[in-house]
Structure formats: structure tokens, C-alpha cells
Write a protein that holds these residues in place. Sequence first.
Motif, short mmCIF file in Angstrom:
data_model
loop_
_atom_site.label_atom_id
_atom_site.label_comp_id
_atom_site.label_asym_id
_atom_site.label_seq_id
_atom_site.Cartn_x
_atom_site.Cartn_y
_atom_site.Cartn_z
N GLY A 102 60.62 21.18 10.81
CA GLY A 102 61.36 20.21 9.89
C GLY A 102 60.53 18.77 9.58
N ARG A 103 61.01 18.23 8.27
CA ARG A 103 60.19 17.35 7.87
C ARG A 103 61.08 15.94 8.38
N VAL A 104 60.60 15.04 8.87
CA VAL A 104 61.48 13.77 9.13
C VAL A 104 61.12 12.54 8.11
N ILE A 105 62.39 12.09 7.62
CA ILE A 105 62.15 11.01 6.76
C ILE A 105 62.91 9.57 7.53
N PRO A 106 62.11 8.66 7.97
CA PRO A 106 62.74 7.59 8.60
C PRO A 106 63.50 6.89 7.99
N TYR A 107 64.69 6.32 8.54
CA TYR A 107 65.50 5.29 7.91
C TYR A 107 66.03 4.24 8.92
N LEU A 108 65.56 4.25 10.13
CA LEU A 108 65.61 2.99 11.17
C LEU A 108 64.71 3.26 12.25
N SER A 109 64.45 1.89 12.88
CA SER A 109 63.66 1.72 14.00
C SER A 109 64.47 1.17 14.88
N GLU A 110 64.41 1.80 15.96
CA GLU A 110 65.21 1.54 17.26
C GLU A 110 64.18 1.21 18.39
N ARG A 111 64.82 0.88 19.59
CA ARG A 111 64.37 0.56 20.87
C ARG A 111 65.00 0.92 21.97
N ASN A 112 64.44 1.44 23.03
CA ASN A 112 64.86 2.13 24.10
C ASN A 112 65.13 0.89 25.18
#
Length: 267
Positions: A102-112
Amino acid sequence: MLVRLILCGALLALSGTAAAETNTPCGHLRGAFYEYGALYYKAADGSWTGIDKDVVDEVARRLGCTIDPSTDSRVRIWAGLNGGSIDLSVSAMSTPEREKFGRVIPYLSERNYVLLNKDVSPSIRSMEDFLAAPGIKIGVIKTFRHGKVYDAWLERLRAQGRVYEAPDYEAMLRLFKVGRVQAVMAISTGWYPLIKQEQMAGNYRIMDWAPPKDAVVGGLILSRQHVDEALAARFSHAIRAMREDGTLKRIFERHLDAELAARLLNF
């Protein structure tokens, strides 16, 4: 003059062709969602809503796609993407293994974060403190990745038999509520809705133990079997445009407060 007119006509023709290609509907795609906090959840009327759904709906509108949605566990979704029965899924973190199918297209940045039960000793203030307390167990969602630092820490806990892997978000929270585990891993879009739940209020502490730059970037994952490179590029362009015109920010703010919404844009 005649040559100039011919050249202008040719350029207009090419421009029209490019525009037609860009506006070509992308057809039917099979999309898979998984329930998780503010990303995908049931509204009061029983319908599905959330950040992931709004992002997919908007991209589909811009590209002229028809997305046939399904809801499943993350484990089965990964199997479907790998096996070719699913065309796209959501809020996926890129790994070398996943990039093979799969190709991943980012739309959010998170934090654990680590959510600790309120009864856990206040002396537990770090990953090392947690490791040194053998009676404390942690719950995670199977197949989830949590960034290099947390994943390495969880492997040490697994070696001690202190990690419970739940099939989905609700199952992980049930383990936490009944005391089977004393901690769970959650990103901010996961723990934010818990603030509004009376039975969870005051029952946990949010611990931020990852390094400042240990962000987890999530995005659409598009099957390499069924979504070609050209269509993937159109998806990427649409997401970029949604970020630039403020659409992503508005989507995030529908489901989170303004401060958390702004953090998600740092991808």
C-alpha cells in the motif's frame, strides 16, 4: 501569426485534455474503517462519523469517487489490504512492510500517550519506572504501531508477559475499565472522547513519555493492487489542497477542540 495561433490552439487542447484527465471520476473503491476515538465512532443517532470518515468523504467528493465503506477490526483490514479485498483504509502509519502492498498519504500527525489507572502509584513517572513495577500490565490494539521508542519499550514488556493485545479500541478499553490492565496506549484522538465519559472521568492519568519529536503520522493507505500510481497522486494532491484551503483543520475541529486540532496538522 498563423504559427502562433496554431501553437496556442495546441496548448489549449493539451490543457483541456489534462483537465479532463484530472476530473475523470475514479470509480468505485472499497474502503475499510475501524472504530477508534474521535477518528471513527457512532453518533447519537447510530450513524458512523469521525475525522477519518470526513476526510474520506471529502476526498471522494473532490475526485468523483464512490467509496463502499465497511467497518472491521484493524487485523482484518490489514489482511484485506494485503490480500486485495480492500482498496483503501484510514489513519495508517507507514512501515516498510505495509509499503509493499500500500501507498500511505499522510493527513494527520499524532502522538502516543500512556493512560494510567488512577490507582497506579504516583511514583510511576517514566517508562523505566513502569518496567520496574512487575504488577502493572498494559493494553494495546493488535497490529498498532506506536513509534520507535514506545514499540521498543513494549517489546521489553512483552518479554515479561505484561502486554495484552486487544482486537479493537472498545475491547482495549474494557480491559482497562475492569482492571485487567492498569494502563493502555492511546493517541490524543483516542483519549479525547474519554474526557466526556462520566464513568472514565478522574479514573486515569495521561502520561507523555515519548521524546518531543516522536510523532506518529497517519494517512490514507491505498492498495497497490487496485489503485495505480496516477490515482494515488490525485489522492495526494487532494489531501494537500485540503490542508492548504483549511478543510482539514475544519474537519479536525468538528471532532476535537481547537488546540488538539491544530496539533494534528503538523505532518
